[in-house]
Design an enzyme around this catalytic site. Structure first.
Site, PDB file in Angstrom:
ATOM      1  N   HIS B 270       0.832  -1.201   0.000  1.00  0.00           N
ATOM      2  CA  HIS B 270       0.000   0.000   0.000  1.00  0.00           C
ATOM      3  C   HIS B 270       0.873   1.260   0.000  1.00  0.00           C
ATOM      4  O   HIS B 270       0.713   2.142  -0.856  1.00  0.00           O
ATOM      5  CB  HIS B 270      -0.907  -0.022   1.245  1.00  0.00           C
ATOM      6  CG  HIS B 270      -1.819   1.159   1.352  1.00  0.00           C
ATOM      7  ND1 HIS B 270      -3.120   1.137   0.917  1.00  0.00           N
ATOM      8  CD2 HIS B 270      -1.613   2.416   1.836  1.00  0.00           C
ATOM      9  CE1 HIS B 270      -3.676   2.323   1.131  1.00  0.00           C
ATOM     10  NE2 HIS B 270      -2.790   3.118   1.695  1.00  0.00           N
ATOM     11  N   GLU B 271       1.802   1.327   0.938  1.00  0.00           N
ATOM     12  CA  GLU B 271       2.644   2.526   1.030  1.00  0.00           C
ATOM     13  C   GLU B 271       3.575   2.632  -0.173  1.00  0.00           C
ATOM     14  O   GLU B 271       3.872   3.737  -0.642  1.00  0.00           O
ATOM     15  CB  GLU B 271       3.431   2.536   2.346  1.00  0.00           C
ATOM     16  CG  GLU B 271       2.562   2.522   3.614  1.00  0.00           C
ATOM     17  CD  GLU B 271       1.522   3.639   3.676  1.00  0.00           C
ATOM     18  OE1 GLU B 271       1.731   4.710   3.051  1.00  0.00           O
ATOM     19  OE2 GLU B 271       0.471   3.429   4.331  1.00  0.00           O
ATOM     20  N   HIS B 274       1.765   4.419  -2.823  1.00  0.00           N
ATOM     21  CA  HIS B 274       1.864   5.871  -2.638  1.00  0.00           C
ATOM     22  C   HIS B 274       3.240   6.365  -3.090  1.00  0.00           C
ATOM     23  O   HIS B 274       3.366   7.391  -3.763  1.00  0.00           O
ATOM     24  CB  HIS B 274       1.676   6.243  -1.160  1.00  0.00           C
ATOM     25  CG  HIS B 274       0.261   6.208  -0.676  1.00  0.00           C
ATOM     26  ND1 HIS B 274      -0.738   6.949  -1.254  1.00  0.00           N
ATOM     27  CD2 HIS B 274      -0.323   5.542   0.359  1.00  0.00           C
ATOM     28  CE1 HIS B 274      -1.887   6.748  -0.589  1.00  0.00           C
ATOM     29  NE2 HIS B 274      -1.653   5.888   0.391  1.00  0.00           N
ATOM     30  N   GLU B 300      -4.652   7.797  -3.200  1.00  0.00           N
ATOM     31  CA  GLU B 300      -5.112   6.537  -2.618  1.00  0.00           C
ATOM     32  C   GLU B 300      -5.394   5.499  -3.698  1.00  0.00           C
ATOM     33  O   GLU B 300      -5.250   4.299  -3.474  1.00  0.00           O
ATOM     34  CB  GLU B 300      -6.357   6.792  -1.761  1.00  0.00           C
ATOM     35  CG  GLU B 300      -6.786   5.615  -0.904  1.00  0.00           C
ATOM     36  CD  GLU B 300      -5.852   5.325   0.269  1.00  0.00           C
ATOM     37  OE1 GLU B 300      -4.895   6.100   0.510  1.00  0.00           O
ATOM     38  OE2 GLU B 300      -6.065   4.290   0.937  1.00  0.00           O
TER      39      GLU B 300
END
Lengths: 507, 507
Positions: B270-271, B274, B300
């Site tokens: 997830h990070e 980003h 997101e």
């Protein structure tokens, strides 16, 4: 006379605001030297430069200077060691010095020195002075310009003006003879040690010491001497240092070598010594002179006292022995206190300053002291620096560096614009020995306390006599007040002679 | 018309300078959330506040605003997606918004939210909403004041004015119905899944996974998807996030749970998602709109696409399986792809948003969306928040948090002043599904590539269609341009239905 309170609050507000930006820049530099991604350096230099320029602008503003001038005129007849008087006197002094530097020079210097460290780091890793030469030339030129500007209107040389930033009021006419005398007497002692009948066996310190275990040891030792981890951290970096990012935020950094235990252990004690000074300053005066360290010489006296007078004592080795055996089970099982004590006190000319023993260390400093004076006066060109460096090492220490990485590129200082900084290390060594004598006279059986791991009384004495005073007294005055005598080289020479004579069987 | 170049350079210089201070503040916050000593928080809040105040002062200066105004008048007839036009339009827009906030409010908000996070952290650890209540009340009041000021002269509500900072031009009148429809259809799907004949066995993800091994796995996975470690870092923190400290300095942070593998693995993906967006922005425009992310919804969408559409696909599990078996030798020896694939796609109502599955996740968001609107309008008092939170969880997810730590205190956002931020998560989920459909149509056999660990074509497509555009198009326009359709919830609902129907044996 009394000090106008409104005016006083107004200058303090400016100084505290400047400290916010200053400490933010220090935090960015801490990050740069711990974990910043390699490609991020260029922008980081811009960030730091913007922050330091803001500091400079705040600290050199007209209104701030006028207010300081008015306050300075109100000090007549007041106690110079009073916190308010100290604040005005020292802020005014800082203003007068910084005011001589144009913002544009400050900004260029600060960007240049962040980049300088990056270039130096690569040059050292690639063992190439050529990679560093142009950058160093630029830094030397910028620092010479800064020194010339700050020396204007005084009888100081540009080098002395730079030195003044680290060691207020130090003069070559005073340091020169002290250092020359020290060099002669140390060289004599070092050559006697070289010819001594007994020599230490350092092989037990050259075994394999896993880094994880060394980390635990360093943490335990730093805690034992009193470093407060609720307001501090211990990290790793290629060139150890200590930095303070706020009144409750002191960062110490060390490095570990798998095959040489003293590097991590004594590096940590050294930096913890710096950290204990910073943590002992009064937090409510953070960013103001009564809550700031007085000089780098005094700062270094704190780190060296813990590293050497405490850490390399027989009593400390006695205390640490069980911890060492437990931390490195299987490696130091057969070692005894006398062996380790002798090994950590080996005196032998070597190439690397930060790894040097207590006696030869000062010769490393005196070499740098001479070379940087040459660079500043222009008598020594940067291009000729490696040759001059090697010649000095041959002459003073009898060894010649086989590579630039182990020679002229070993220190971060010049790449960071720190010219005039090295002599403070030797001043610190002198002060450490003198302060430790006074501690012994004051609290009695120091060795007995160290052996029990009771470091509190030593720290308390330093807090009481050094830390809490900030810049209320000059460095020289602080030593004299704490020890009853002006700073001299006798205590260091006596200390070394008293320790080395029995160890090496000298006569 | 053409844009006056001198004027343009002058506003860019101000914006770039503001970005230096902004990113320095971000660096201090990164440090605060990774390793800052516990006692250092109070001063850190002052540092960050001083830096953010400087940013605000620069970005709201009269001359800067006048220059932007003059430039904005020169945009007629020019391509709105042009870099220069975008720079002027968006800086002008930012100026107009920020200008409405007095410096004193900005300074109080920024100090308050640094302290807020510290108080929240303690409250969560001690599982006590009472500890956090007063601080949250102050934050809500300050944010309401900020929202009211920013809404002045427009037809927006204060909440919409806050939302606008994260998701430009988002309106409740538009989001409300979309979210209500989504809630109904998701709830229906979730209850069908709950009654399904087949259920996954997640026990294989609940074994002991040593943190050191998880760190290696996360590093390898982040590298595999294309995260560039020469200009980035992966660290650990209690509440994972991604922050960018310069054009070549992206920091992602994750957390590891010894007994729950997905936390570290999918948190990292997830990070990293980003981070890939941030690393894909044009560095030469850093600090200016063409080099900035367009909205948090789009941000997101990038993290969720890598975490879910890529990371929870069967193909990804196939690719990762040998790496998992090697990293956790002895633990996952008997696991097969289908087992792991089903287990990482478990759909089940749960308490913690960041641990929620793809389907129930949006219900967590919609709860927060309603509650924060209530807090802003004043209809919901902070004191009544825990009760309202628990009631919503009972109603939407059919479970009630047994503690504040697992309920109302679980998210850092409100403590950091991030009100109006949550809905962007659901917008991101919608966009991720829609973008991933378009990627499939564009590059063909996506599953085949993922299975071979060839993530490059996916990243290239995102770089080309999303990252490189910065703020040149609005978020909505960017999705429409990249996918050929306006943003809708159909792709997400189709994606979930297509995945869950065979897995759970739905009909």
């Amino acid at each position: 006379m009394t000090i106008d309170d409104n005016l006083f609050q107004s200058v303090c507000q400016v100084a505290r605001k400047a400290a916010l930006f200053q400490s933010a820049a220090d935090a960015l530099e801490w990050d740069e030297r711990t974990g910043m991604p390699p490609a991020a350096g260029e922008y980081r230099a811009e960030q730091v430069s913007a922050l330091r320029s803001t500091v400079h602008t705040l600290r050199t503003a007209n209104e701030y200077g006028e207010n300081l001038q008015r306050l300075a005129e109100q000090l007549g007849g007041l106690d110079p060691a009073d916190d308010h008087v100290t604040t005005v006197r020292e802020l005014h002094r800082d203003f007068q010095r910084e005011r001589k530097l144009p913002l544009e020079l400050v900004s260029r210097l600060s960007a240049m020195t962040v980049r300088g460290q990056q270039v130096w780091d690569r040059a050292r890793r690639e063992d190439s002075f050529a990679l560093f030469k142009d950058t160093l030339t630029e830094i030397v030129d910028l620092k010479r310009e800064a020194g010339e500007r700050m020396a204007e209107g005084s009888d100081k040389t540009p080098y002395e003006a730079l030195l003044d930033e680290y060691e207020p009021d130090a003069r070559i006419s005073h340091l020169g003879p002290v250092f020359a005398d020290l060099k002669g007497r140390l060289s004599e002692l070092i050559s006697r040690v070289a010819d001594a009948p007994r020599q230490p066996d350092v092989s037990l310190l050259r075994q394999s010491f896993p880094v994880d275990a060394q980390r635990q040891l360093s943490q335990a030792v730093a805690e034992a001497v009193g470093f407060d981890f609720s307001s501090g951290r211990l990290d790793e970096t290629s060139h150890p240092f200590c930095t303070t990012l706020g009144p409750d935020d002191c960062r110490i950094l060390t490095r570990y070598e798998t095959n040489w235990l003293p590097s991590g252990l004594y590096g940590t004690l050294h930096e913890a010594g710096h950290g204990l000074y910073e943590q002992g300053l009064r937090g409510d005066w953070f960013g103001l002179p009564p809550g700031s360290f007085v000089s780098l010489g005094i700062h270094e006296s704190q780190s060296r006292l813990w590293e050497n007078q405490v850490g390399r004592s027989r009593a400390f080795v006695r205390w640490a022995m069980p911890l060492l055996k437990q931390t490195f089970a299987g490696t130091l099982d057969d070692a005894d206190v006398e062996q380790v004590y002798f090994a950590v006190n080996q005196v032998r000319p070597s190439l690397i300053r930060v790894e040097a023993d207590e006696a030869t260390y000062n010769l490393h400093i005196l070499i740098r002291f001479e070379l940087e004076q040459g660079l500043m006066s222009g008598e020594l060109k940067v291009a000729d620096l490696p040759e001059a460096w090697n010649a000095q090492y041959s002459e003073s220490l009898g060894i010649e560096p086989p590579s630039a990485a182990d020679g002229v590129l070993q220190d971060v200082h010049w790449s960071a614009g720190l010219i005039g900084y090295f002599p403070t290390y030797t001043l610190g060594n002198l002060a450490a020995a003198q302060l430790f004598d006074a501690i012994g006279q004051s609290i009695g059986d120091v060795e007995g306390l160290i052996e029990k791991g009771e470091f509190g009384p030593i720290l308390d004495w330093l807090r009481e006599n050094i830390h809490q005073h900030g810049r209320c007294y000059s460095g020289d005055r602080l030593v004299e007040k704490a020890t009853g005598k002006p700073l001299s080289s006798e205590p260091l020479l006596n200390y070394l002679s008293k320790k080395l004579t029995p160890l090496y069987g000298l006569h």
